[in-house]
Design an enzyme around this catalytic site. Sequence first.
Site, short mmCIF file in Angstrom:
data_model
loop_
_atom_site.label_atom_id
_atom_site.label_comp_id
_atom_site.label_asym_id
_atom_site.label_seq_id
_atom_site.Cartn_x
_atom_site.Cartn_y
_atom_site.Cartn_z
N SER A 153 79.48 2.16 -20.76
CA SER A 153 80.52 2.61 -21.75
C SER A 153 81.66 3.34 -21.31
O SER A 153 82.72 3.38 -21.94
CB SER A 153 79.89 3.28 -22.99
OG SER A 153 79.17 4.51 -22.25
N THR B 268 90.59 1.72 -32.57
CA THR B 268 89.53 0.56 -32.34
C THR B 268 88.85 0.59 -31.24
O THR B 268 87.76 0.11 -31.03
CB THR B 268 90.35 -0.95 -32.46
OG1 THR B 268 90.93 -1.10 -31.55
CG2 THR B 268 90.92 -1.09 -34.17
N GLY B 269 88.99 1.03 -30.27
CA GLY B 269 88.17 1.31 -29.03
C GLY B 269 87.02 2.22 -29.17
O GLY B 269 86.66 2.89 -30.33
N HIS C 149 76.26 9.78 -18.72
CA HIS C 149 76.61 9.88 -17.49
C HIS C 149 75.71 11.03 -17.01
O HIS C 149 75.42 11.99 -17.50
CB HIS C 149 77.99 10.69 -17.14
CG HIS C 149 79.08 9.62 -17.50
ND1 HIS C 149 78.86 7.97 -17.68
CD2 HIS C 149 80.39 9.55 -17.21
CE1 HIS C 149 79.97 7.31 -18.10
NE2 HIS C 149 80.86 8.37 -17.65
N CYS D 284 85.71 12.12 -18.11
CA CYS D 284 84.51 12.31 -18.49
C CYS D 284 83.37 13.15 -17.64
O CYS D 284 82.67 14.08 -17.96
CB CYS D 284 83.73 10.95 -19.22
SG CYS D 284 83.97 9.65 -17.95
N ARG E 79 97.15 14.60 -16.89
CA ARG E 79 96.15 15.77 -16.37
C ARG E 79 96.54 16.58 -15.35
O ARG E 79 96.48 17.86 -15.55
CB ARG E 79 94.92 14.95 -16.14
CG ARG E 79 94.16 14.39 -17.12
CD ARG E 79 92.97 13.78 -16.56
NE ARG E 79 92.23 12.90 -17.85
CZ ARG E 79 91.58 12.02 -17.59
NH1 ARG E 79 91.09 11.58 -16.33
NH2 ARG E 79 90.85 11.28 -18.80
N ARG F 253 78.67 3.34 -10.77
CA ARG F 253 78.12 2.68 -12.32
C ARG F 253 76.76 2.21 -12.28
O ARG F 253 76.42 1.60 -11.26
CB ARG F 253 79.14 1.61 -12.55
CG ARG F 253 79.19 1.09 -13.81
CD ARG F 253 79.98 2.05 -14.86
NE ARG F 253 81.23 2.07 -14.63
CZ ARG F 253 82.04 3.09 -15.21
NH1 ARG F 253 81.47 3.94 -16.03
NH2 ARG F 253 83.37 3.06 -14.91
N GLN G 35 77.17 6.86 -13.65
CA GLN G 35 78.00 6.77 -14.75
C GLN G 35 77.71 5.36 -15.61
O GLN G 35 77.67 4.20 -15.14
CB GLN G 35 79.50 6.44 -14.73
CG GLN G 35 79.66 7.96 -13.85
CD GLN G 35 81.19 8.14 -13.59
OE1 GLN G 35 81.34 8.95 -12.58
NE2 GLN G 35 82.13 7.64 -14.41
#
Length: 337
Positions: free
Chosen positions: A159, A12-13, A242, A129, A100, A235, A156
């Site tokens: 979102s 749902t994200g 981005h 990202c 990661r 941001r 960035q």
Amino acid sequence: MKNYNIAILGATGAVGQTMLRVLEERNFPVDEIRLLASERSAGKELEYMGLKYKVEPVTPEAFEGIDIALFSAGGSRSKQWAPIAVEKGAVVIDNSSAFRMDDDVPLVVPEVNPEDVKWHKGIIANPNCSTIQMVVALNPIHRAKKIKRVIVATYQAVSGAGATAIKDLEEETRAYFEGKFYYPEALPNHIAFNVIPHIDVFLDNDYTKEEMKMFNETRKIMHAPDIKVSATCARVPVFYGHSEAVTIETEEPITPEEARELLKNAPGVIVEDDPKNNMYPMPIEVAGKDEVFVGRIRKDLAFDNGLSMWVVADNLRKGAATNAVQIAELLVEYGLV
């Protein structure tokens, strides 16, 4: 062709919903789709291939019979559920930072290091990202001339901080024009008509965690442990996409013309570089696309073997969902599922 059972955790994200769209757009061979989320989001309905699917609460049984599980539910949930999904027989492609930098977990960008999926042990990590789009642009140059150092400033989109941050930008912009006060819920400071030089938490070296992700992940993905990376991540009041101002120093000289030719022939890259005619990548035009766009390619004036460029990509797609689905496609291509 064999079809596969796919689960999306965090369906749902913003990224989860984009994963669903990308699977559909790329005609991934899906047999069963299973949408998973927390108890709070369970029961919602999402559409896939024209049909409505109800979101189920995540449980160990939810991964029974699943071939590939796409995770985008945050690091703590990934650490909790990824081992369970693997135990049930799924290959997990995880969008969080949880795995990661684990030595046993491949960190994969298909245009850069596709072969790394072959040594997975059940979990494959999707990079950050901002790292993804940068290494897609850097790799062709690095293979030709070997990059020594990278200095990058990112701009960035909100979102990248999730659906609540998108709401923050919408509501605060509206409040500004109505003469009202709105304090953002998801971001550390005001975002409307502002730039926040702060993404993720600050570390002891005064870099943020986001900036150190770019340092560490670039080295791992490109198999280049000696590359030096200095990032400043900000941001900006943009919804999707981005942007990055990237400067590199190479071991051997490289001209802008050579770089353009390398990038034009690189997978997943589109060069838009005609500044005299105001042609350069911008997030408003890149949103909704899967490629990495590069422009403003020029000789850098600070380094003898320096090159500067402007790199833009949709952070929800290539920066997250599309990259994850591309990894799933590699698993199919290599016969690993």
